[in-house]
Structure formats: structure tokens, C-alpha cells
Design an enzyme around this catalytic site. Structure first.
Site, mmCIF file in Angstrom:
data_model
loop_
_atom_site.group_PDB
_atom_site.id
_atom_site.type_symbol
_atom_site.label_atom_id
_atom_site.label_comp_id
_atom_site.label_asym_id
_atom_site.label_seq_id
_atom_site.Cartn_x
_atom_site.Cartn_y
_atom_site.Cartn_z
ATOM 1 C CB SER A 1 -0.778 -0.059 1.353
ATOM 2 O OG SER A 1 -1.714 1.214 1.335
ATOM 3 C CB CYS A 2 1.802 3.742 -2.031
ATOM 4 S SG CYS A 2 3.042 4.972 -2.030
ATOM 5 C CG ASP A 3 -2.456 4.241 1.701
ATOM 6 O OD1 ASP A 3 -3.331 4.399 0.926
ATOM 7 O OD2 ASP A 3 -2.108 3.267 2.212
#
Length: 199
Positions: A5-7
Site C-alpha cells: 500500500s502507498c498512502d
């Protein structure tokens, strides 16, 4: 398949205690890519000398602010950072109908650093990024070496008073000031387009 994930997120008052701002980011960069946290002090520059970013040279400004950056070691820009005035910026990869440019230009990560070095508020950082995007464009490989990987960028830009979402595709962009609800003021961006048909 491993989870990834990249948030990037921001929490603003009244969602926080003591009117604090909380800003953070996690990354899904390649597992063998060296990430570093670096500090660059405020500086005075000869604005006649060009500035070398990751791939291209651009016009330099006469003064830049001190910044702390989290970045892949191989590039000039950063995935996220903060400056001496409390401006924070994080970026995410996004894709849309606009073709992604493989030609070398400014990376979204270069735009993060440039916004932090040149602006003392979130709104001014937004303007810096948009102006540079329109002038120089975005593009180029976003990984080091063996893998070709290019994308458009989404940015979350915050300071002590407000936050902005900026989404880009090529030289096109849309921005919106983050609006809170009565008792909740938390927002995150991830690797997908945030804006819908309102733009």
C-alpha cells in the site's frame, strides 16, 4: 501475493488533540531500494545558475527553505517531507486516461522537494508545484535502473492551517482545499484518482 500500500494522510483539528496536525505516509517502493531521511539547510543561491533535479535542469530561486525529506537515495526529490515553516507534502502514483510520459522531465518526487524548498504555506506550495508542472512537465523513470516505471502524481499538501489535494496528469491538474466535517477532519490519498466528475 504480499500486501502493499502507498498512502499519505493528514489529520487536522478538530480531529486532533491540542489543535495539532498529523501528517504521514507509507510507501510501496521496491524492497531493495535504499530510503534515506535527509536534512538540507536553508540556503541562498545564485538564481542565474540552473538547478539540477533528478533528470533535468530548471531555473533556480535565490533562497530556499530548510527541509527534512524521506527519499529514495538515487534521486534528487522526495516521497515526502516537511520544511522549516511546517509545510508537509507527500505524493502518490496515479494513472488515468492521459498517457504517462516516459520522456525525462520533473518527477513528482522532484515537485515535492521543490514545493517544500520554495513555499512557506501549503497554498504557496500548491502554486509552486502547479507553475513548475505547467512549465517543465512531469515524466521519466520513477525507479532506479532495471525496471521502467512512470506515472502521474497526486499530492497531499498541508501546513498548520489547511490542507490541499492536488492531482495531476501530464501538465493537467486539479486542486481542492480539504474541507472538514463538524467533528472529523481526516483525509488520505492513495494510488487512485480522488477527484470525480466535479472536475
Amino acid at each position: 501475493m504480499e500486501p502493499y500500500s502507498c498512502d499519505t494522510f493528514v489529520a487536522l483539528p478538530p480531529a486532533t488533540i491540542d489543535k495539532r496536525i498529523i501528517f504521514g505516509k507509507n510507501s510501496d517502493r521496491l524492497c531493495d531500494e535504499v530510503q534515506e531521511v535527509v536534512y538540507f539547510p536553508a540556503a541562498v543561491h545564485d538564481s542565474r545558475e540552473p538547478l539540477k533535479c533528478t533528470y533535468i535542469e530548471i531555473d533556480q530561486v535565490s533562497e530556499t527553505y530548510a527541509v527534512v525529506l524521506s527519499r529514495p537515495a538515487w534521486l534528487w526529490g522526495a516521497e515526502m517531507g516537511a520544511n522549516e515553516h511546517g509545510v508537509c507534502i507527500g505524493n502518490e502514483a496515479v494513472w488515468g486516461r492521459e498517457e504517462v510520459c516516459d520522456e525525462e522531465a520533473l518527477l513528482g518526487m522532484d515537485l515535492v522537494r521543490l514545493g517544500l524548498e520554495r513555499a512557506d504555506t501549503a497554498e504557496k506550495a500548491l502554486k509552486v508545484i502547479v507553475d513548475l508542472l505547467e512549465k517543465y512537465g512531469q515524466g521519466g523513470n520513477c525507479t532506479e535502473g532495471r525496471v521502467e516505471f512512470s506515472y502521474h502524481n497526486s499530492f497531499l499538501i498541508a501546513d498548520r492551517n489547511e490542507a490541499w489535494i492536488l492531482e495531476t496528469a501530464g501538465k493537467h491538474w486539479a486542486a481542492e482545499k480539504v474541507k472538514g466535517m463538524e467533528n472529523f477532519f481526516f483525509l488520505f490519498i492513495r494510488e487512485q484518482i480522488y477527484f470525480g466528475s466535479q472536475f
